[in-house]
Write a protein that holds these residues in place. Sequence first.
Motif, short mmCIF file in Angstrom:
data_model
loop_
_atom_site.label_atom_id
_atom_site.label_comp_id
_atom_site.label_asym_id
_atom_site.label_seq_id
_atom_site.Cartn_x
_atom_site.Cartn_y
_atom_site.Cartn_z
N GLY A 106 76.44 15.20 -32.07
CA GLY A 106 77.00 14.45 -30.96
C GLY A 106 78.37 14.90 -30.54
O GLY A 106 79.09 14.16 -29.85
N PHE A 107 78.78 16.09 -30.96
CA PHE A 107 80.13 16.56 -30.64
C PHE A 107 80.34 16.69 -29.13
O PHE A 107 81.37 16.28 -28.61
CB PHE A 107 80.38 17.91 -31.33
N ASP A 108 79.38 17.27 -28.44
CA ASP A 108 79.49 17.45 -26.99
C ASP A 108 78.80 16.34 -26.19
O ASP A 108 79.25 16.00 -25.10
CB ASP A 108 78.91 18.81 -26.59
N ASP A 109 77.75 15.80 -26.75
CA ASP A 109 76.99 14.78 -26.02
C ASP A 109 76.57 13.68 -26.99
O ASP A 109 75.68 13.88 -27.82
CB ASP A 109 75.77 15.42 -25.35
N TRP A 110 77.21 12.53 -26.88
CA TRP A 110 76.90 11.39 -27.75
C TRP A 110 75.71 10.66 -27.12
O TRP A 110 75.84 9.82 -26.25
CB TRP A 110 78.11 10.47 -27.86
N SER A 111 74.51 11.02 -27.56
CA SER A 111 73.30 10.47 -26.96
C SER A 111 72.97 9.07 -27.46
O SER A 111 72.19 8.36 -26.82
CB SER A 111 72.12 11.42 -27.21
N ALA A 112 73.55 8.66 -28.59
CA ALA A 112 73.32 7.30 -29.10
C ALA A 112 74.07 6.31 -28.22
O ALA A 112 74.99 6.68 -27.49
CB ALA A 112 73.78 7.21 -30.55
#
Length: 664
Positions: A106-112
């Motif tokens: 999730g470094f670039d995109d925190w999908s949670a």
Amino acid sequence: MNTKFDVMNGQESNFTQSNTSWTDAYGAATTEAYERPFDDATVLISAILIFTMLAVGVILNSVTTAVIVKYEKLRNFFVYFIFSLCLSDLLSALISPLFWYRRTLGFDDWSAPEFFCKLFWAADWMTSIATALHIVGFGVFRLMAISHPHVFARISNRIGIVCIITFWMISLSCGFVPFFIWFGSAVRDRTSNSPISRWPSCTIDMEWYEHYKQYQLIALSLFVLVPLLSIIIISVVTCVKVYATTHSAISNGSLRRKRKEKQALLQLTLIVVSFLFGYVPFLGYTPAANTSIADMAPFERPFDDTTVLVTAILIFTMLVVGVILNSVTMAVILKYKKLRNLFVYFIFSLCLSDLLSALISPLNWHRRTFGFDHFVIPDFFCKLFWGGDFMTSIATAMHIAAFGVFRLISIADPHLFAKFSNRLGILSVIIIWTISLVCGFVPYFMWFGARERDRDSSSPDARWPACTINMEWYENYTKFQKIAYPIFLLVPFALIVTISVMTCLKVYATTHSAISRRSVREKRKEKQALLQLTLIVVSFLFGYVPFIAYEYWSVQSHDHSQYTRRVDYYFGYIEYIILRFSECMNPVFYNLGSTKMRWHTRHFLRGLFGKFVRVRTTTKSSFVSLDSESKRKNSAANARFVSQAQQPPAVCESSSSSDPNQAP
């Protein structure tokens, strides 16, 4: 748990970038394509570590809490604290996967959902505050239970529960709530020059950044640094108390009680060591500097005319005081040969070091004020200041470490110490000064110099005073610092603290032991020696802890903002003033810690100023006889006493004449 201050000083990492201007360690402009600061192997290894510790932490803390809940007889005041600490560690373990996800997938995109990002930051900081407060409270009550068991017996378990509830309320309101509000997840623009472009997507929202910085200055000190220092002090005091109790023959405690106290000390020590093991690296974590220099402000001096005036008053006042006090102490030692022993030679050498520091202090004032941009006096004096300053710092640290070692030997094994001659002390002093000259004065005299700095460049020395390190020697200096500071400052620092604690334990155990063969006079001398050592060590720590902190801080990469320049300027100036103040107080402490030194100083000043300085005369145990005026008065009093004694008492004659048979 070094996630709490990932955004300290306005940045999180200097690894990530996306075709944007940033500064390297030397402040030079660089451009790189954006690249994640980790690879797939890092993701795998960190997953194994994090999830293994998650399983272990959940199992162990759950078992401990279940045992406490099941067995009522186990519960007491301290067990409630342990139960609460297990709860804190259990919460930390449960949110650790969120940390792993934030730093990897999730470094670039925190999908949670964003809720979990907020939950991680809030719970992470809340448990950190709770843990620190719990261990401080645990240590305070443990010390009370050992030092004053009758007082502690009146404290009910309800007080412990109230304390625990209070700690959690503070942690919730001052930790969970603000972090839950301020932090969130969003896709970061990796092409911008904003600090947020380098951070993981789950981090602070920039609209709250100013609030966070102000909060950080207060919360870090109040909830982490203060508890950390309190824990160390409480642990040392508790160790001293337990050691003295278990080694004292006159202690009223039974063997069972002493054994319980040792067990309690072991428990406290393990908890404190575990806390320090986890939180010292967390505090030592210093993120990289703000890498953006696109909006670097024009150069402006970080001080005003008021600063020049105030610092001049402080520096020159301490110059006069330091020169007078150290010169008087050295003159007393030179004049009175009977005063000299192994320790006095060390004190003489320390006075010489402090005197040199005082004499070169005006150079530092000029360097940081009128000579900040143009060091108008010859370059030799710039080199002299830096060489002399670091040389005296090394010499002072090694002198006090050696002084403490010899003092501990004299108390622990006086028969061995009796074999040491004064020549050994003189030889030690010469070796210390030789090391200080070769490893301190010479390299600094070579590497530092005065020149006009290019204030418009991106080089680190663009913000430094004109009298500072020459950049061609910067690489050598940074390598030297990594080696010299641990050897000549940190190792003596740790040695001084250790020796002081050991000396305290030895003196306390000796003076409170009924089977000790030492006389009252010897015990009194040992207490006096301990007082002298304590004053010297406290003065050293007071002056050199800020000095070491600034030296390490100053060589780190920092942004070029006016705020950072002011922090650097005043941090460096304040630590130098504190150091100079401690050096001015050293001669006072030498006299306070030695009755002989104090008396001879008074006698020396009386010889200089006559009747304006009173010298207290003592009885037969005095170091010198009474002065001529006192002798004249005593002679007159003795003559009157003898003449009165030769006259027969009138009452006796009268009574004997009236009744000759009365018994005399």
